[in-house]
Scaffold this active site. Structure first.
Site, PDB file in Angstrom:
ATOM      1  N   SER A 154      -7.894  22.535  69.704  1.00  0.00           N
ATOM      2  CA  SER A 154      -7.332  23.541  70.615  1.00  0.00           C
ATOM      3  C   SER A 154      -5.991  24.032  70.067  1.00  0.00           C
ATOM      4  O   SER A 154      -5.415  23.417  69.155  1.00  0.00           O
ATOM      5  CB  SER A 154      -7.125  22.929  71.998  1.00  0.00           C
ATOM      6  OG  SER A 154      -6.057  21.988  71.953  1.00  0.00           O
ATOM      7  N   ASP A 205     -11.074  25.774  69.512  1.00  0.00           N
ATOM      8  CA  ASP A 205     -11.378  25.827  70.947  1.00  0.00           C
ATOM      9  C   ASP A 205     -10.388  26.766  71.644  1.00  0.00           C
ATOM     10  O   ASP A 205      -9.169  26.655  71.429  1.00  0.00           O
ATOM     11  CB  ASP A 205     -11.239  24.390  71.496  1.00  0.00           C
ATOM     12  CG  ASP A 205     -11.730  24.235  72.918  1.00  0.00           C
ATOM     13  OD1 ASP A 205     -12.638  24.983  73.316  1.00  0.00           O
ATOM     14  OD2 ASP A 205     -11.207  23.342  73.619  1.00  0.00           O
ATOM     15  N   HIS A 206     -10.868  27.685  72.459  1.00  0.00           N
ATOM     16  CA  HIS A 206     -10.016  28.592  73.249  1.00  0.00           C
ATOM     17  C   HIS A 206      -8.953  29.296  72.418  1.00  0.00           C
ATOM     18  O   HIS A 206      -7.751  29.195  72.709  1.00  0.00           O
ATOM     19  CB  HIS A 206      -9.344  27.830  74.404  1.00  0.00           C
ATOM     20  CG  HIS A 206     -10.298  27.377  75.446  1.00  0.00           C
ATOM     21  ND1 HIS A 206     -10.926  28.221  76.321  1.00  0.00           N
ATOM     22  CD2 HIS A 206     -10.766  26.144  75.733  1.00  0.00           C
ATOM     23  CE1 HIS A 206     -11.731  27.546  77.105  1.00  0.00           C
ATOM     24  NE2 HIS A 206     -11.667  26.273  76.766  1.00  0.00           N
ATOM     25  N   GLY A 264     -10.763  19.881  83.186  1.00  0.00           N
ATOM     26  CA  GLY A 264      -9.950  18.835  83.792  1.00  0.00           C
ATOM     27  C   GLY A 264     -10.751  17.818  84.591  1.00  0.00           C
ATOM     28  O   GLY A 264     -11.986  17.781  84.541  1.00  0.00           O
ATOM     29  N   GLY A 285     -15.911  22.551  80.138  1.00  0.00           N
ATOM     30  CA  GLY A 285     -15.645  21.725  81.315  1.00  0.00           C
ATOM     31  C   GLY A 285     -16.758  20.744  81.604  1.00  0.00           C
ATOM     32  O   GLY A 285     -17.154  20.560  82.759  1.00  0.00           O
ATOM     33  N   SER A 299     -16.956  17.351  81.013  1.00  0.00           N
ATOM     34  CA  SER A 299     -16.700  15.921  81.183  1.00  0.00           C
ATOM     35  C   SER A 299     -17.368  15.415  82.452  1.00  0.00           C
ATOM     36  O   SER A 299     -17.555  16.167  83.416  1.00  0.00           O
ATOM     37  CB  SER A 299     -15.185  15.654  81.247  1.00  0.00           C
ATOM     38  OG  SER A 299     -14.645  15.645  79.940  1.00  0.00           O
ATOM     39  N   ASN A 331     -18.808  20.991  75.795  1.00  0.00           N
ATOM     40  CA  ASN A 331     -17.403  20.678  75.483  1.00  0.00           C
ATOM     41  C   ASN A 331     -16.863  19.523  76.331  1.00  0.00           C
ATOM     42  O   ASN A 331     -16.917  19.579  77.570  1.00  0.00           O
ATOM     43  CB  ASN A 331     -16.530  21.904  75.773  1.00  0.00           C
ATOM     44  CG  ASN A 331     -16.645  22.960  74.696  1.00  0.00           C
ATOM     45  OD1 ASN A 331     -17.592  22.962  73.917  1.00  0.00           O
ATOM     46  ND2 ASN A 331     -15.673  23.851  74.649  1.00  0.00           N
ATOM     47  N   ARG A 361      -9.741  11.573  77.224  1.00  0.00           N
ATOM     48  CA  ARG A 361      -8.371  11.298  77.692  1.00  0.00           C
ATOM     49  C   ARG A 361      -8.383  10.163  78.715  1.00  0.00           C
ATOM     50  O   ARG A 361      -7.465   9.349  78.773  1.00  0.00           O
ATOM     51  CB  ARG A 361      -7.774  12.548  78.332  1.00  0.00           C
ATOM     52  CG  ARG A 361      -7.585  13.687  77.362  1.00  0.00           C
ATOM     53  CD  ARG A 361      -6.959  14.884  78.045  1.00  0.00           C
ATOM     54  NE  ARG A 361      -6.886  16.015  77.130  1.00  0.00           N
ATOM     55  CZ  ARG A 361      -6.072  17.038  77.276  1.00  0.00           C
ATOM     56  NH1 ARG A 361      -5.270  17.114  78.321  1.00  0.00           N
ATOM     57  NH2 ARG A 361      -6.054  18.017  76.396  1.00  0.00           N
ATOM     58  N   ARG A 419      -0.502  -0.676  67.812  1.00  0.00           N
ATOM     59  CA  ARG A 419      -1.789  -0.758  67.118  1.00  0.00           C
ATOM     60  C   ARG A 419      -2.792  -1.588  67.900  1.00  0.00           C
ATOM     61  O   ARG A 419      -4.005  -1.404  67.750  1.00  0.00           O
ATOM     62  CB  ARG A 419      -1.593  -1.352  65.715  1.00  0.00           C
ATOM     63  CG  ARG A 419      -0.811  -0.425  64.804  1.00  0.00           C
ATOM     64  CD  ARG A 419      -0.431  -1.110  63.526  1.00  0.00           C
ATOM     65  NE  ARG A 419       0.416  -2.282  63.780  1.00  0.00           N
ATOM     66  CZ  ARG A 419       1.046  -2.962  62.826  1.00  0.00           C
ATOM     67  NH1 ARG A 419       0.924  -2.589  61.561  1.00  0.00           N
ATOM     68  NH2 ARG A 419       1.791  -4.006  63.130  1.00  0.00           N
TER      69      ARG A 419
HETATM   70  P1  13P Z   1     -13.323  18.974  80.127  1.00  0.00           P
HETATM   71  O1  13P Z   1     -11.963  19.173  80.706  1.00  0.00           O
HETATM   72  O2  13P Z   1     -14.375  18.878  81.175  1.00  0.00           O
HETATM   73  O3  13P Z   1     -13.395  17.814  79.198  1.00  0.00           O
HETATM   74  O4  13P Z   1     -13.682  20.303  79.268  1.00  0.00           O
HETATM   75  C1  13P Z   1     -13.205  20.450  77.966  1.00  0.00           C
HETATM   76  C2  13P Z   1     -13.398  21.816  77.433  1.00  0.00           C
HETATM   77  O5  13P Z   1     -14.079  22.656  77.989  1.00  0.00           O
HETATM   78  C3  13P Z   1     -12.736  22.132  76.153  1.00  0.00           C
HETATM   79  O6  13P Z   1     -12.906  23.462  75.785  1.00  0.00           O
HETATM   80  O1  G3H Z   2     -10.173  23.335  77.486  1.00  0.00           O
HETATM   81  C1  G3H Z   2      -9.173  22.803  77.068  1.00  0.00           C
HETATM   82  C2  G3H Z   2      -9.267  21.505  76.337  1.00  0.00           C
HETATM   83  O2  G3H Z   2      -9.418  20.438  77.240  1.00  0.00           O
HETATM   84  C3  G3H Z   2      -8.102  21.357  75.421  1.00  0.00           C
HETATM   85  O3  G3H Z   2      -6.964  21.025  76.133  1.00  0.00           O
HETATM   86  O4  G3H Z   2      -5.363  22.773  75.437  1.00  0.00           O
HETATM   87  O5  G3H Z   2      -4.560  20.639  76.454  1.00  0.00           O
HETATM   88  O6  G3H Z   2      -5.487  20.675  74.125  1.00  0.00           O
HETATM   89  P1  G3H Z   2      -5.498  21.300  75.506  1.00  0.00           P
HETATM   90 ZN    ZN Z   3     -12.973  24.790  77.458  1.00  0.00          ZN
END
Ligand code: 13P
Ligand code: G3H
Ligand code: ZN
Length: 316
Positions: A48, A81-82, A180, A211, A213, A254, A260, A281
């Protein structure tokens, strides 16, 4: 071996989904590659803008290249990503990325088309494929906060027109997920009817689910038992929903938040149980193992486990 995202999608479409995991550091990379080695699964490493700011793009590239040497059997793509238009161009010019995502989904349709079209032209000239987004997910997307009420599901007819006008190679669709830890409340879930209608308009075209997760309740409970204050009603995508999404055209899934949560659980528990500790470690090693276990389990649910040799035969 780094392959193109298009090569992975060609094998995956209709059969399985490919997990796309965000990485920010060495520990995530080691767990990611080890988990996919154990699962015999192809995957996508995604970076990202936040990760590029955190770790430096050169550092992330070096980590991924080192992981590729340590795990010579791995087959994966590297994806932005994004991205904004500017960061997409930086990644295209770097020669390291297999694909980029231009996320102009917050712009009006015509502007989203125009921006995506420009990125597609530059990317295709360099042999790189482009993921675009239409519709709006809820939750927090980089620096843009989208209120749940304003999250808009992707319109199937618009999706078809968007793909025709932009020439993009895959499309992130809004079908009920959000970024999230807080995705669904009550009995909400994915809108499979909408996904199916999008596939009817775009047969054979790779769709992407952001999204995704699952926000395991046990993980949230353990984090809170070790001092965290996450909302215990937090819920994500159900494990069996990936298998339902694959035949409907979803090829890329994704996942960032779940990783996390693993990190947070391991470190909170470690320092709760070892208040005298300061050798990072020790929890780091536990995290790498726990993240690899998470990836093995997730690959089964995504149906990507055991697909490595099929992909290898298709790409070599
Ligand atoms: P989550 O927040 O559900 O893990 O989605 C991640 C995501 O879409 C990254 O582009
Ligand atoms: O969709 C966003 C991803 O979870 C990446 O998150 O921009 O905080 O690295 P981030
Ligand atoms: Zn995303």
């Amino acid at each position: 071996m780094i392959v193109t995202t298009a090569e992975l999608f060609d094998v995956a479409y209709g059969n399985f989904t490919v997990g796309a995991y965000n990485i920010n550091n060495m520990e995530q990379a080691l767990g990611l590659f080890e988990g996919h080695r154990q699962a015999h699964a192809p995957f996508i490493v995604q970076i990202s803008r936040g990760a590029r700011d955190y770790a430096n793009p050169r550092m992330l590239e070096a980590i991924i290249r080192a992981a590729e040497e340590i795990y010579p059997d791995a087959i994966f793509a590297v994806h932005l990503d994004h991205g904004t238009e500017e960061v997409c161009y930086a990644c295209i010019d770097s020669g390291f990325y297999s694909s980029v995502m231009i996320d102009a989904s917050h712009e009006p349709f015509e502007e989203n088309v125009a921006t995506t079209r420009r990125v597609v032209e530059r990317a295709h000239a360099a042999g790189i494929s482009v993921e675009a987004e239409l519709g709006m997910l809820g939750g927090v997307e980089e620096d843009i906060q989208v209120d749940e009420k304003h999250a808009m599901l992707t319109d199937p007819q618009e999706a078809r027109a968007f793909v025709e006008q932009t020439g993009c190679d895959s499309l992130a669709v809004a079908i009920g997920t959000s970024h999230g830890a807080y995705k669904f409340s009550g009995r909400q879930g994915l809108h499979f009817d909408r996904l199916s209608a999008i596939q009817e308009q775009l047969p054979g075209f790779p769709l992407v689910m952001h999204g995704s997760s699952s926000v395991p309740q046990d993980e949230v409970r353990r984090i809170n038992a070790a001092g965290g204050t996450l909302d215990p009603s937090a819920r994500g995508v159900e494990a069996d929903e990936f298998a339902r999404a694959a035949p409907l055209g979803v090829t890329k899934v994704n996942i960032d938040t779940d990783g996390r949560l693993v990190w947070t659980r391991v470190h909170r528990e470690y320092f709760r149980d070892h208040p005298e500790g300061f050798d990072f470690r020790k929890p780091g090693k536990i995290f790498i193992q726990a993240y690899a276990d998470f990836i093995v389990d997730k690959s089964e649910k995504l149906l990507s486990a055991g697909r490595l040799e099929t992909v290898r035969e298709a790409v070599v």
